[in-house]
Motif scaffolding. Structure first.
Motif, PDB file in Angstrom:
ATOM      1  N   LEU A   1       0.432  -1.169  -0.067  1.00 26.95           N
ATOM      2  CA  LEU A   1       0.127   0.175   0.143  1.00 26.95           C
ATOM      3  C   LEU A   1       0.699   1.020  -0.253  1.00 26.95           C
ATOM      4  O   LEU A   1       0.725   2.580  -0.518  1.00 26.95           O
ATOM      5  CB  LEU A   1      -1.163   0.283   1.493  1.00 26.95           C
ATOM      6  N   SER A   2       1.842   1.358   0.670  1.00 27.26           N
ATOM      7  CA  SER A   2       3.135   2.447   0.591  1.00 27.26           C
ATOM      8  C   SER A   2       3.327   3.078  -0.768  1.00 27.26           C
ATOM      9  O   SER A   2       3.220   4.246  -1.202  1.00 27.26           O
ATOM     10  CB  SER A   2       3.945   2.123   1.373  1.00 27.26           C
ATOM     11  N   LEU A   3       3.756   1.831  -1.340  1.00 25.05           N
ATOM     12  CA  LEU A   3       4.347   1.502  -2.651  1.00 25.05           C
ATOM     13  C   LEU A   3       3.438   2.074  -3.866  1.00 25.05           C
ATOM     14  O   LEU A   3       3.402   2.597  -4.415  1.00 25.05           O
ATOM     15  CB  LEU A   3       5.287   0.302  -3.000  1.00 25.05           C
TER      16      LEU A   3
ATOM     17  N   ALA B   1     -16.682 -10.944   0.712  1.00 24.91           N
ATOM     18  CA  ALA B   1     -17.404 -10.335   0.249  1.00 24.91           C
ATOM     19  C   ALA B   1     -17.477  -8.617   1.193  1.00 24.91           C
ATOM     20  O   ALA B   1     -18.324  -7.465   0.849  1.00 24.91           O
ATOM     21  CB  ALA B   1     -18.537 -11.126   1.019  1.00 24.91           C
ATOM     22  N   LYS B   2     -16.852  -8.805   2.562  1.00 26.32           N
ATOM     23  CA  LYS B   2     -16.687  -7.425   3.354  1.00 26.32           C
ATOM     24  C   LYS B   2     -16.019  -6.186   2.502  1.00 26.32           C
ATOM     25  O   LYS B   2     -16.013  -5.110   1.809  1.00 26.32           O
ATOM     26  CB  LYS B   2     -16.070  -7.196   4.459  1.00 26.32           C
ATOM     27  N   VAL B   3     -15.324  -6.876   1.824  1.00 26.19           N
ATOM     28  CA  VAL B   3     -14.608  -5.781   0.388  1.00 26.19           C
ATOM     29  C   VAL B   3     -15.382  -5.591  -0.850  1.00 26.19           C
ATOM     30  O   VAL B   3     -14.942  -4.472  -1.061  1.00 26.19           O
ATOM     31  CB  VAL B   3     -12.787  -6.378   0.315  1.00 26.19           C
ATOM     32  N   ALA B   4     -15.652  -6.097  -0.707  1.00 28.07           N
ATOM     33  CA  ALA B   4     -16.454  -5.828  -2.423  1.00 28.07           C
ATOM     34  C   ALA B   4     -17.897  -4.649  -2.275  1.00 28.07           C
ATOM     35  O   ALA B   4     -18.307  -3.992  -1.962  1.00 28.07           O
ATOM     36  CB  ALA B   4     -17.798  -7.165  -2.443  1.00 28.07           C
ATOM     37  N   LYS B   5     -18.356  -4.448  -0.191  1.00 28.48           N
ATOM     38  CA  LYS B   5     -18.934  -4.026   0.455  1.00 28.48           C
ATOM     39  C   LYS B   5     -18.610  -2.405   0.016  1.00 28.48           C
ATOM     40  O   LYS B   5     -19.197  -1.956  -0.149  1.00 28.48           O
ATOM     41  CB  LYS B   5     -19.621  -4.528   1.188  1.00 28.48           C
ATOM     42  N   ALA B   6     -17.395  -2.532   0.573  1.00 29.89           N
ATOM     43  CA  ALA B   6     -16.439  -1.545   1.076  1.00 29.89           C
ATOM     44  C   ALA B   6     -16.031  -0.864  -0.615  1.00 29.89           C
ATOM     45  O   ALA B   6     -15.795   0.546  -1.036  1.00 29.89           O
ATOM     46  CB  ALA B   6     -14.913  -1.883   1.693  1.00 29.89           C
ATOM     47  N   VAL B   7     -15.902  -1.755  -1.605  1.00 33.86           N
ATOM     48  CA  VAL B   7     -16.122  -1.098  -3.112  1.00 33.86           C
ATOM     49  C   VAL B   7     -16.428  -0.386  -3.781  1.00 33.86           C
ATOM     50  O   VAL B   7     -17.491   0.699  -5.033  1.00 33.86           O
ATOM     51  CB  VAL B   7     -15.473  -1.744  -3.655  1.00 33.86           C
ATOM     52  N   ALA B   8     -18.206  -1.566  -3.116  1.00 40.88           N
ATOM     53  CA  ALA B   8     -19.490  -0.114  -3.451  1.00 40.88           C
ATOM     54  C   ALA B   8     -19.883   0.907  -2.946  1.00 40.88           C
ATOM     55  O   ALA B   8     -19.936   1.729  -3.238  1.00 40.88           O
ATOM     56  CB  ALA B   8     -20.648  -1.561  -3.546  1.00 40.88           C
ATOM     57  N   GLU B   9     -18.983   0.819  -1.538  1.00 41.33           N
ATOM     58  CA  GLU B   9     -19.740   2.320  -0.545  1.00 41.33           C
ATOM     59  C   GLU B   9     -18.931   3.649  -0.753  1.00 41.33           C
ATOM     60  O   GLU B   9     -18.881   4.485  -1.135  1.00 41.33           O
ATOM     61  CB  GLU B   9     -19.346   1.588   0.272  1.00 41.33           C
TER      62      GLU B   9
ATOM     63  N   MET C   1      -7.876  -3.851   3.102  1.00 41.36           N
ATOM     64  CA  MET C   1      -8.859  -2.907   3.184  1.00 41.36           C
ATOM     65  C   MET C   1      -9.010  -1.607   4.381  1.00 41.36           C
ATOM     66  O   MET C   1      -9.423  -0.495   4.963  1.00 41.36           O
ATOM     67  CB  MET C   1     -10.641  -3.735   3.529  1.00 41.36           C
ATOM     68  N   LYS C   2      -8.665  -2.810   5.763  1.00 33.24           N
ATOM     69  CA  LYS C   2      -8.507  -1.437   6.666  1.00 33.24           C
ATOM     70  C   LYS C   2      -6.969  -0.669   6.729  1.00 33.24           C
ATOM     71  O   LYS C   2      -7.162   0.099   7.243  1.00 33.24           O
ATOM     72  CB  LYS C   2      -7.429  -2.566   8.584  1.00 33.24           C
ATOM     73  N   ASP C   3      -6.461  -0.879   6.094  1.00 31.05           N
ATOM     74  CA  ASP C   3      -5.613  -0.018   5.617  1.00 31.05           C
ATOM     75  C   ASP C   3      -5.481   1.380   4.496  1.00 31.05           C
ATOM     76  O   ASP C   3      -4.880   1.551   4.583  1.00 31.05           O
ATOM     77  CB  ASP C   3      -4.268  -0.896   5.950  1.00 31.05           C
ATOM     78  N   GLY C   4      -6.730   1.736   4.372  1.00 33.15           N
ATOM     79  CA  GLY C   4      -7.270   1.963   3.712  1.00 33.15           C
ATOM     80  C   GLY C   4      -6.973   2.205   2.036  1.00 33.15           C
ATOM     81  O   GLY C   4      -6.931   2.615   1.228  1.00 33.15           O
ATOM     82  N   GLY C   5      -6.392   0.580   1.617  1.00 39.78           N
ATOM     83  CA  GLY C   5      -5.941   0.118  -0.212  1.00 39.78           C
ATOM     84  C   GLY C   5      -6.755   0.151  -0.975  1.00 39.78           C
ATOM     85  O   GLY C   5      -7.290   0.216  -1.625  1.00 39.78           O
TER      86      GLY C   5
END
Length: 897
Positions: A385-387, A459-467, A425-429
């Motif tokens: 994520l940093s790179l 599924a959790k990441v998919a939800k975050a992508v949609a949001e 997801m938790k690190d803002g990716g």
């Protein structure tokens, strides 16, 4: 009104491009002028150039073609200092057409041997940086000609895939032709001999950065002669003589950074290099199994120098390079980029580390070694994520690709590591990836979209992508003229469309139309994009509303085109699945008949049931099953040879997956509503099409097709497959074809009757055995003696086949089961009552539809008679009572609505 002259600067990566100066007039906007039409041709020239610099090459060319003035501005040298040809087919003709604009070209990225052969035709004599990938077919001759025509080269990078046809001869040519060379990174060369390396040392005095990555043999002694080298990487290179390395390389006077990652280097060599080299500051040794053995870790001593390994805290180590300790060590790269640090040496180290780490992490993710879960969760995900926020475009791309790769556990079944995905997801990716996906650089778009697609399996990441607005971004990228970008975006929509909550959002974002258009746009030569687009449409078609959107967008025609013409099994499977899902909504829209009426659709699906790939056969059979619920489709399938094909499929799938068995049996059941098809199903080895049967003497059922269904009914591991086989057998032997048994001569009729009787006894025996597997004598006795709802509920729970709730029957089929309740055969009575129970259980997808059909057909009277019949088996009685209760339930629900 004020008038002034400004000098604008366009930033492109690290470069500052000074644009021409033009007078600009700043006017106060008067209220009456706010609604005037904007005249784009009146924009100042430098504003137009600035706008063009933010576009990809294709859009820039389109904008330049709008008028003569903008065509001239589009050729401005500052717009052509850098060129990325990876997304384009660059042949000699294309290169020649670009040559007039490339006189000042300084940076070029290309892909593949054909583009490499065309580079010299760009006539970019001032080229400084050249980077290529997919270089497996590039030869010594091609590379030698390239470097001979570009003597000003300062940076040459080929990889990360292996340069299998490049040898030491080409390395010598590089040394002879490019005296200004500062950076040389080559991947996957078999042997780099001492003569070639010595030539570099002698003829390239400015060579400070060398990378011989994933090579087979590299002369270690000769590398010790390149006294100018500051940064050296031999990551992934095998057959290194580490004793020689420890004796020679520590003498390199300017060596600041060394990368030996992914090799078999041991702790003794590492310790000697760290203690003996006076100039060495950073040593990367990530994913080195020998070094990482637990009993050897304590032997490594860094003497205050930086050692980056899996067992070290990489962020903390990097933070120690700076005099001021960063508040959050994970932000060390970001803090460095934002700092006003003027230390040139430190900046060079950090820039090199970004490149090296992105390469190491990607290669490690690709090989997916065991035992790195802890590293990926605690450090690897954060590093990637940093790179991703680097100012180096190739570092950003590799980091995004690394994120797409390291979460994947198994490519075959698209399974991912949920812990790793959620760590990103938790690190803002997600936000970072979506921002990259919005970049004008198509390389970043495709790699970011790939990462979003893979992460969205969770599924959790998919939800975050949609949001975060990801669905709209992917829908836009799916319209890209760049096939790689469109392919990865379609993959993202495919994975997101798995979630029911995302289907509507994809349709609202224009995703359905974009996916259908992709199929037409890349109908040939784009198997990857076609599979992803068809897969996404298949998921969307499972939703009633979205299925109508697919049909309105031309999806039926597009999918049938794929089923008919595409030879790639992945595309065939997804196209058949999409057609199956489109045809599954017959009680709510007209897509079922629309698919059947599309020219060539049924013939293509019948042909796909003969595919050597099980997944294709399964989805094609499923599509034919759904389509067979329409009367016209049923007869057309038979006319297209569907009966014969499905019988052969049923005979051959006894050891196949439960899914294939279910669909083969279900398709035969659907076709067996037609009495003519019933006869055809029973013929040994399949039969001629229905048209041939209609013209010839009607034939009595023989035993050829029956054993296939009997085997499914008795032996399949899938309850659903056994249920479908039992229903097909019940259809075939419910007495409706007895009249056909007597056609022909007396001798022929006797023979056929004997054959029919044997088949019937075998079929009924296995139907009865199947129904009895759902029988509990004690529960049945309790239900027979009691009118308490709980007793019937207990029977229902035992008898329920969960998957059967998704079946949809036509009025003719429901009517046939009702008629079967009157059949003198006790086995068929029980089978009919059992089937009606499955179709009406509350909560079933089409239960209300079936209940309505039954009420219209007067089923309640027949069911009551069956439940009260003294001679009827107890199974038929209890199942009939449950069906009556189900009908009452649905009636009350309908009234309440």
């Amino acid at each position: 009104m004020s008038r002034r002259v400004r000098r604008k600067v366009a930033r492109r990566g690290k470069e500052k491009v000074v644009l021409p100066s033009y007078p600009e007039v700043e006017d106060e906007v008067i209220g009456s002028e706010k609604n005037e039409v904007v005249d784009w041709t009146s924009l100042p020239d430098d504003t137009v150039i600035q706008l063009m610099s933010c576009l990809n090459y294709r859009d820039r060319a389109s904008l330049s073609s709008t008028c003569r003035t903008w065509r001239a501005l589009g050729a401005s040298p500052c717009l052509w200092s850098s060129l990325d040809l990876r997304a384009h087919k660059c042949d000699i003709a294309m290169a020649a057409s670009l040559a007039s604009r490339c006189m000042n070209l300084q940076k070029l990225r290309f892909r593949g041997a054909e583009s490499a052969d065309s580079i010299i035709h760009l006539q970019a004599r001032n080229l400084r940086e050249l980077s290529g990938d997919y270089c497996r077919k590039i030869t010594d001759a091609t590379l030698s000609v390239i470097v001979a025509r570009h003597e000003a080269l300062e940076s040459l990078q080929l990889g990360p895939d292996f340069c299998e046809r490049i040898t030491s001869d080409a390395v010598k040519a590089i040394a002879l032709c490019c005296p200004k060379l500062k950076k040389l990174r080559l991947s996957g060369i078999r042997d780099i001999c001492g003569d070639a390396i010595n030539a570099l040392a002698k003829l390239c005095p400015n060579l400070t950065d060398i990378g011989f990555l994933d090579c087979l043999n590299v002369d270690e002694v000769a590398l010790g002669n390149v006294l100018s080298v500051r940064f050296l990487s031999v990551a992934g290179t095998s057959n290194m003589k580490w004793g020689v390395v420890s004796q020679v390389w520590h003498k390199l006077p300017k060596l600041v950074g060394l990368d030996v990652s992914r090799t078999d280097v041991g702790p003794i060599t590492i310790s000697r290099l760290l203690t003996s080299s006076k100039s060495l500051k950073v040593l990367c040794a990530l994913n080195c199994p020998v070094l990482e053995e637990e009993n050897n870790i304590s032997a490594v001593k860094s003497k205050g120098k930086l050692l980056l390994a899996l067992f070290t805290d990489i962020f903390k180590a990097l933070a120690s390079l700076f005099a001021e300790t960063t508040k959050n060590e994970k932000n060390v790269f970001l803090d460095w980029r934002n700092s006003k640090n003027k230390d040139k040496n430190l900046n060079e180290i950090m820039t090199w580390l970004e490149w090296i780490l992105s390469h190491i992490l990607l290669r490690t993710a690709e090989s997916n070694p065991q035992g790195l879960d802890d590293f990926w969760l605690k450090q690897g995900a954060g590093l990637l994520l940093s790179l991703m926020q680097s100012t180096q475009e190739d570092v950003q791309e590799r980091a995004a690709t690394g994120l797409a790769t390291f979460v994947v556990i198994n490519d075959e079944n698209a399974s991912i590591d949920c812990g790793r995905a959620e760590a990103v997801m938790k690190d803002g990716g997600i936000r970072l990836l979506l921002d990259l996906a919005k970049s004008w650089r198509e390389g970043l778009q495709s790699e970011a979209a790939k990462a979003i697609a893979n992460l969205s399996v969770n599924a959790k990441v998919a939800k975050a992508v949609a949001e975060e607005g990801g669905i709209n971004i992917l829908a836009v990228l799916a319209r890209s003229m760049n096939r790689l970008v469109a392919e990865e975006a379609a993959g993202g929509l495919w994975n997101l469309s798995v979630g029911e909550e995302h289907k509507g959002a994809i349709a609202d974002a224009g995703g359905v139309k974009a996916l259908v258009d992709l199929i037409f746009k890349w109908s040939s030569g784009g198997d990857g994009v076609l599979e992803r687009a068809a897969g996404a449409l298949a998921n969307l078609a499972a939703d009633d509303k979205c299925s109508m959107e697919v049909a309105l967008a031309g999806g039926v025609h597009a999918l049938v085109m794929l089923a008919r013409s595409c030879k790639f099994e992945g595309v065939q499977e997804q196209a058949a699945r999409a057609l199956a899902n489109l045809a599954a909504h017959g009680d709510s829209n007209s897509n079922n008949s629309a698919v059947g009426q599309e020219a060539g659709a049924l013939e293509a699906l019948v042909q796909l049931t003969r595919s050597p790939h099980e997944g294709v056969r399964q989805e094609a059979a499923g599509a034919l099953w759904n389509l067979s619920f329409d009367d016209r489709n049923r007869e057309a399938i038979a006319a297209a040879g569907g009966v014969e094909a499905l019988v052969v499929l049923a005979q051959s799938c006894s050891n196949a997956s439960p899914g294939l068995q279910e669909r083969a049996a279900g398709a035969l059941w659907g076709l067996s509503v037609s009495e003519a098809n019933c006869i055809a199903i029973g013929r040994e080895g399949g039969v001629a099409p229905l048209i041939a049967l209609a013209r010839s003497e009607a034939e009595v059922m023989e035993e050829g097709g029956v054993p296939a269904l009997v085997h499914l009914c008795s032996s399949s591991g899938s309850k659903m497959a056994r249920f479908m086989a039992a229903l097909a057998l019940a259809y075939m032997f419910d007495g409706r074809m007895d009249e056909f048994a007597l056609i022909g001569t007396s001798t022929e009729s006797t023979s056929k009757c004997v054959s029919l009787d044997g088949a019937r006894r075998m079929a009924l025996k296995h139907i009865e055995a199947f129904v009895l597997t759902f029988s509990d004598p004690q529960a049945f006795a309790t239900a027979a003696a009691s009118s308490a709802p709980a007793a019937l509920t207990q029977v229902t729970e035992r008898a329920r086949i969960q998957e059967a709730g998704h079946l949809r029957c036509s009025g003719a089929e429901i009517g046939r089961f009702i008629t079967m309740l009157r059949n003198p055969s006790s086995v068929l009575k029980s089978c009919a009552a059992f089937a009606l129970l499955q179709f009406t259980i509350p909560g079933g997808r089409h239960a209300m539809h079936h209940a309505s059909l039954m009420q219209g057909a007067g089923a309640a009277r027949v069911l009551r008679a069956a439940a009260a019949a003294a001679a009827a088996p107890i199974e038929a009685k209890i199942f009939a009572r449950i069906v009556l209760r189900n009908l009452e339930h649905h009636h009350h629900v309908e009234l309440s609505i």
